[in-house]
Design an enzyme around this catalytic site. Structure first.
Site, PDB file in Angstrom:
ATOM      1  N   MET A 149       8.738 -25.800   6.237  1.00 45.84           N
ATOM      2  CA  MET A 149       9.997 -25.561   6.931  1.00 45.84           C
ATOM      3  C   MET A 149       9.717 -24.952   8.300  1.00 45.84           C
ATOM      4  O   MET A 149      10.239 -23.898   8.676  1.00 45.84           O
ATOM      5  CB  MET A 149      10.890 -24.644   6.098  1.00 45.84           C
ATOM      6  N   GLY A 150       8.867 -25.673   9.062  1.00 42.94           N
ATOM      7  CA  GLY A 150       8.632 -25.285  10.445  1.00 42.94           C
ATOM      8  C   GLY A 150       9.644 -25.971  11.341  1.00 42.94           C
ATOM      9  O   GLY A 150      10.745 -26.334  10.911  1.00 42.94           O
ATOM     10  N   ARG A 231       0.129 -35.045   7.445  1.00 39.91           N
ATOM     11  CA  ARG A 231      -1.172 -35.659   7.676  1.00 39.91           C
ATOM     12  C   ARG A 231      -1.575 -36.345   6.376  1.00 39.91           C
ATOM     13  O   ARG A 231      -1.203 -35.914   5.279  1.00 39.91           O
ATOM     14  CB  ARG A 231      -2.228 -34.612   8.074  1.00 39.91           C
ATOM     15  N   GLU A 260      -7.246 -43.331   8.386  1.00 38.18           N
ATOM     16  CA  GLU A 260      -6.173 -44.017   9.105  1.00 38.18           C
ATOM     17  C   GLU A 260      -6.793 -44.997  10.099  1.00 38.18           C
ATOM     18  O   GLU A 260      -7.490 -44.558  11.018  1.00 38.18           O
ATOM     19  CB  GLU A 260      -5.324 -42.985   9.838  1.00 38.18           C
ATOM     20  N   HIS A 279       1.663 -44.623  11.764  1.00 40.89           N
ATOM     21  CA  HIS A 279       1.712 -43.333  12.470  1.00 40.89           C
ATOM     22  C   HIS A 279       2.678 -43.387  13.659  1.00 40.89           C
ATOM     23  O   HIS A 279       2.293 -43.226  14.812  1.00 40.89           O
ATOM     24  CB  HIS A 279       0.312 -42.933  12.945  1.00 40.89           C
TER      25      HIS A 279
END
Length: 313
Positions: A149-150, A231, A260, A279
């Protein structure tokens, strides 16, 4: 006289136009280990996010700044940079809205089976409307569980309010002003067991690496959907394949993976209950331009010996 700048990948012209005309550029892939050009480098701009540790930094004895295009700097050894007196810049708060939008894009696409539906609607098999097929899951009125919860997680919560969702979240500690989002702090276990949609909006750290493993996925509802905008390393991909293929959870949406991209024969890519994007979390024209501007401005500040506008080390 311009600066000597190392780039990890060729940059688009829209970014190159932000540099001074006298600057000179070198590509990481063109420099061998003993290349004399390492000693010329004043600044390093990481755009494609290759691993950058102390050994890499030591090849550049005149390095004055590392500027990262993006918020996450898990690919940079920031402690090694600090010890060497090299400031590291990133681009926080500029991509929060776009990344939250993408969280909901994948959430809704997975819930309403948009990708499978698009494929079917284009196929020869779609010859008549059939109300009995491709039923998805309700978004409005459901429970969303936000892990992290940033600044991005809070933007996800704002969007969830518009869908009349019950909002629960897990963070290292409760955040201030949670009543603004009608959000409720819960343990990770409670979030996984309760949420219809679990969104990952946390940084990759030692604590969050592999956070969503087999045990976590088995805690989730069989009707739950996992969304990862954090990520790739936050999720155990082998466990996720088991969960999706065996029906432990209903679906997933991934914007990031590890590695990735995934190998082209990775079993996750065969699943219809997975929506995957390359992404694209911050990939809007406005946001990416703002990120590029900040990345270059941080780099110029470091070269001039000034405090970076947004620095992490």
């Amino acid at each position: 006289m311009g600066s000597q700048i190392l780039l990890d990948v060729p940059l688009p012209s829209s970014v190159m136009d932000l540099f001074d005309s006298g600057d000179r550029f070198h590509l990481l892939g063109d420099l061998t280990e003993g290349d004399d050009r390492w000693r010329m480098i004043d600044a390093y701009l990481t755009y494609g996010h290759p691993p950058t540790d102390g050994e890499v930094m030591d090849r550049m004895p005149n390095l004055r700044v590392i500027s990262n295009f993006g918020v996450g700097v898990d690919h940079i050894d920031t402690e090694a940079a600090r010890v060497r007196g090299i400031p590291v810049g990133n681009t926080p708060n500029m991509l929060d809205g776009a990344t939250a939008d993408m969280t909901f894009t994948l959430l809704m696409a997975a819930a309403r089976r948009v990708v499978v539906g698009d494929r079917f609607a284009r196929s020869p098999e779609f010859t008549h409307y059939d109300p009995s097929i491709l039923h998805g899951y309700e978004v409005h009125g459901s429970t969303i569980g936000i892990i992290g919860m940033g600044s991005i997680g809070k933007q996800v919560a704002r969007r969830a309010l518009g869908f009349d969702m019950e909002i629960i979240y897990h963070n290292r500690k409760p955040v201030t002003g949670e009543s603004e989002y009608r959000a409720r702090y819960v343990s990770l276990e409670t979030l996984l067991e309760t949420a219809d949609f679990v969104t990952l909006n946390c940084p990759l750290t030692d604590e969050t690496r592999g956070l969503i493993d087999e045990a976590a996925l088995k805690r989730m509802k069989r009707t739950a959907i996992l969304i990862n905008l954090a990520r790739g390393g936050v999720v155990d991909h082998d466990a996720l394949y088991k969960a999706l293929s065996k029906g432990w959870i209903a679906g997933a949406g991934l914007d990031v993976t590890e590695p990735e991209p995934l190998p082209r024969d990775h079993p996750l890519l065969t699943l219809d209950n997975l929506v995957i994007a390359p992404h694209l979390g911050s990939a809007t024209t406005r946001t990416r331009h703002a990120m590029a501007r900040r990345t270059v401005d941080n780099l110029k500040a470091g070269l001039a010996g000034r405090t970076l506008i947004t620095g992490v080390a």
